[in-house]
Enzyme design. Structure first.
Site, mmCIF file in Angstrom:
data_model
loop_
_atom_site.group_PDB
_atom_site.id
_atom_site.type_symbol
_atom_site.label_atom_id
_atom_site.label_comp_id
_atom_site.label_asym_id
_atom_site.label_seq_id
_atom_site.Cartn_x
_atom_site.Cartn_y
_atom_site.Cartn_z
ATOM 1 N N HIS A 125 0.362 -8.167 32.380
ATOM 2 C CA HIS A 125 1.102 -6.901 32.282
ATOM 3 C C HIS A 125 0.527 -5.813 33.192
ATOM 4 O O HIS A 125 1.172 -4.781 33.394
ATOM 5 C CB HIS A 125 1.112 -6.382 30.848
ATOM 6 C CG HIS A 125 1.916 -7.222 29.904
ATOM 7 N ND1 HIS A 125 3.224 -7.586 30.161
ATOM 8 C CD2 HIS A 125 1.598 -7.778 28.709
ATOM 9 C CE1 HIS A 125 3.674 -8.325 29.155
ATOM 10 N NE2 HIS A 125 2.714 -8.469 28.272
ATOM 11 N N ASP A 162 4.041 -17.275 29.132
ATOM 12 C CA ASP A 162 3.817 -16.349 28.026
ATOM 13 C C ASP A 162 5.169 -15.886 27.481
ATOM 14 O O ASP A 162 6.151 -15.782 28.228
ATOM 15 C CB ASP A 162 3.024 -15.150 28.538
ATOM 16 C CG ASP A 162 2.496 -14.249 27.437
ATOM 17 O OD1 ASP A 162 1.295 -14.311 27.148
ATOM 18 O OD2 ASP A 162 3.287 -13.465 26.871
ATOM 19 N N HIS A 164 5.981 -12.985 26.579
ATOM 20 C CA HIS A 164 6.297 -11.676 27.144
ATOM 21 C C HIS A 164 6.338 -11.784 28.668
ATOM 22 O O HIS A 164 5.488 -12.429 29.269
ATOM 23 C CB HIS A 164 5.244 -10.642 26.734
ATOM 24 C CG HIS A 164 5.109 -10.485 25.254
ATOM 25 N ND1 HIS A 164 4.137 -11.156 24.523
ATOM 26 C CD2 HIS A 164 5.827 -9.752 24.366
ATOM 27 C CE1 HIS A 164 4.263 -10.823 23.246
ATOM 28 N NE2 HIS A 164 5.276 -9.989 23.118
ATOM 29 N N ASP A 246 1.912 -17.438 23.070
ATOM 30 C CA ASP A 246 2.572 -16.656 22.027
ATOM 31 C C ASP A 246 4.050 -16.994 21.865
ATOM 32 O O ASP A 246 4.737 -16.376 21.039
ATOM 33 C CB ASP A 246 2.384 -15.156 22.254
ATOM 34 C CG ASP A 246 2.480 -14.733 23.701
ATOM 35 O OD1 ASP A 246 2.810 -15.584 24.553
ATOM 36 O OD2 ASP A 246 2.229 -13.549 23.993
#
Length: 309
Positions: A125, A162, A164, A246
């Site tokens: 991120h 991931d 996200h 995740d």
């Protein structure tokens, strides 16, 4: 040659507030899982500190200095709603980025066949000059730029599974034709990026969003139809995995329903392309994964696949 695991105890010193999902117990779980006798053939090494040279290939020196200066002597400093600094955070972040670059060195020089970097904080991120989403420096971007600058890799591909979307990695490489960024992720979900129409300045950004409730079938279809053909056509000299776990069905921060078998399958598919196009050169970097049991099982399956188990 065998699979290398890179980690460092200093990565436990990046403390987060009580109840924060990105916590040191994640790394303790991974360390525990990889102590099992079935992982006895792993080569293990400690992550060095990233150099300023390695960091500023990705992040402006002013940003690096700002993170250093903001690191507290005690307690916590809040960067945004979910990203904090503790006294050990800056050095842990240097180990995470440095471990990524070190793994690239080992794989590109054939001292290891592939590598898994088990460090924290995660990185995908982190944008060019913004720390966010639990991330301080973008470890995958540091690894990719290091591979190009130090080892002459012409093309580097970063595959991010991931749950996200890796907005930071996409931001950093948006206008770089030599780095392909590919992602499967749940959408809509934090951070709100990752639509199929986000393709980069040269069409080298590849997003394959999934919907809440999707499981292994949809994930594997996204790989088969979107990810793997584009990755194969790009013909990378190195494959980097932003390995977030995740999307596991147990994870509390999202709504996909993958199992450890799905992560093992994806790992094998990416290894097949690395074998065919990149001489087997593949480096995997830990990103998310916040249910400890799901994380442990997923990392075990991922690393077993890297070991060709």
């Amino acid at each position: 040659m065998t699979t290398l695991v890179v980690s460092h105890p200093q990565c436990l010193d990046h403390e987060t507030p009580r109840g924060h999902p990105e916590r040191a117990d994640r790394l303790r779980m991974i360390t525990h899982v990889l102590e099992h006798e079935r992982f006895s053939d792993l080569v293990r090494d400690e992550a060095p500190l990233a150099s300023v040279e390695q960091l500023i290939r990705v992040h402006p020196s002013e940003f690096v200095e700002r993170i250093d200066a903001a690191t507290p002597m005690m307690g916590f400093v809040q960067i945004d709603g979910d990203t904090t600094l503790s006294p050990g955070s800056y050095e842990a972040a240097l180990r995470s980025a440095g471990g990524a670059a070190f793994a690239v060195d080992e794989v590109m020089t054939r001292r290891a066949s592939n590598a898994f970097v088990a460090t924290r904080p995660p990185g995908h991120h982190a944008e060019t000059a913004t720390a966010m989403g639990f991330c301080l420096f973008n470890n995958a971007a540091v690894a990719a730029r290091h591979a190009r600058a130090r080892h002459g890799a012409g093309r580097v591909a970063i595959m991010d599974f991931d749950v996200h979307h890796g907005n930071g990695t996409q931001d950093i490489f948006w206008s770089d034709p030599n780095v392909m960024y590919l992602s499967t992720h749940e959408m809509p979900l934090y951070p709100g990026t990752g639509a199929t129409g986000e393709t980069g300045a040269y069409g080298q950004i590849v997003n394959a969003p999934l919907r809440a409730g999707d499981g292994g079938e949809a994930f594997r279809e996204a790989f088969d139809v979107v990810i793997l053909p584009r990755l194969r056509d790009f013909s990378p000299d190195l494959v980097i995995i932003s390995a977030g776990f995740d999307a596991h069905e147990r994870d509390p921060l999202a709504n996909l329903n993958l199992t450890e078998a799905d992560f093992a399958w994806a790992t094998r598919m990416l290894m097949d392309i690395a074998d065919d196009k990149a001489g087997g050169r593949l480096v995997s970097l830990l990103e998310g994964g916040y249910d400890l049991e799901g994380l442990g099982r997923s990392v075990a399956a991922h690393v077993m696949a890297l070991m060709r188990g």
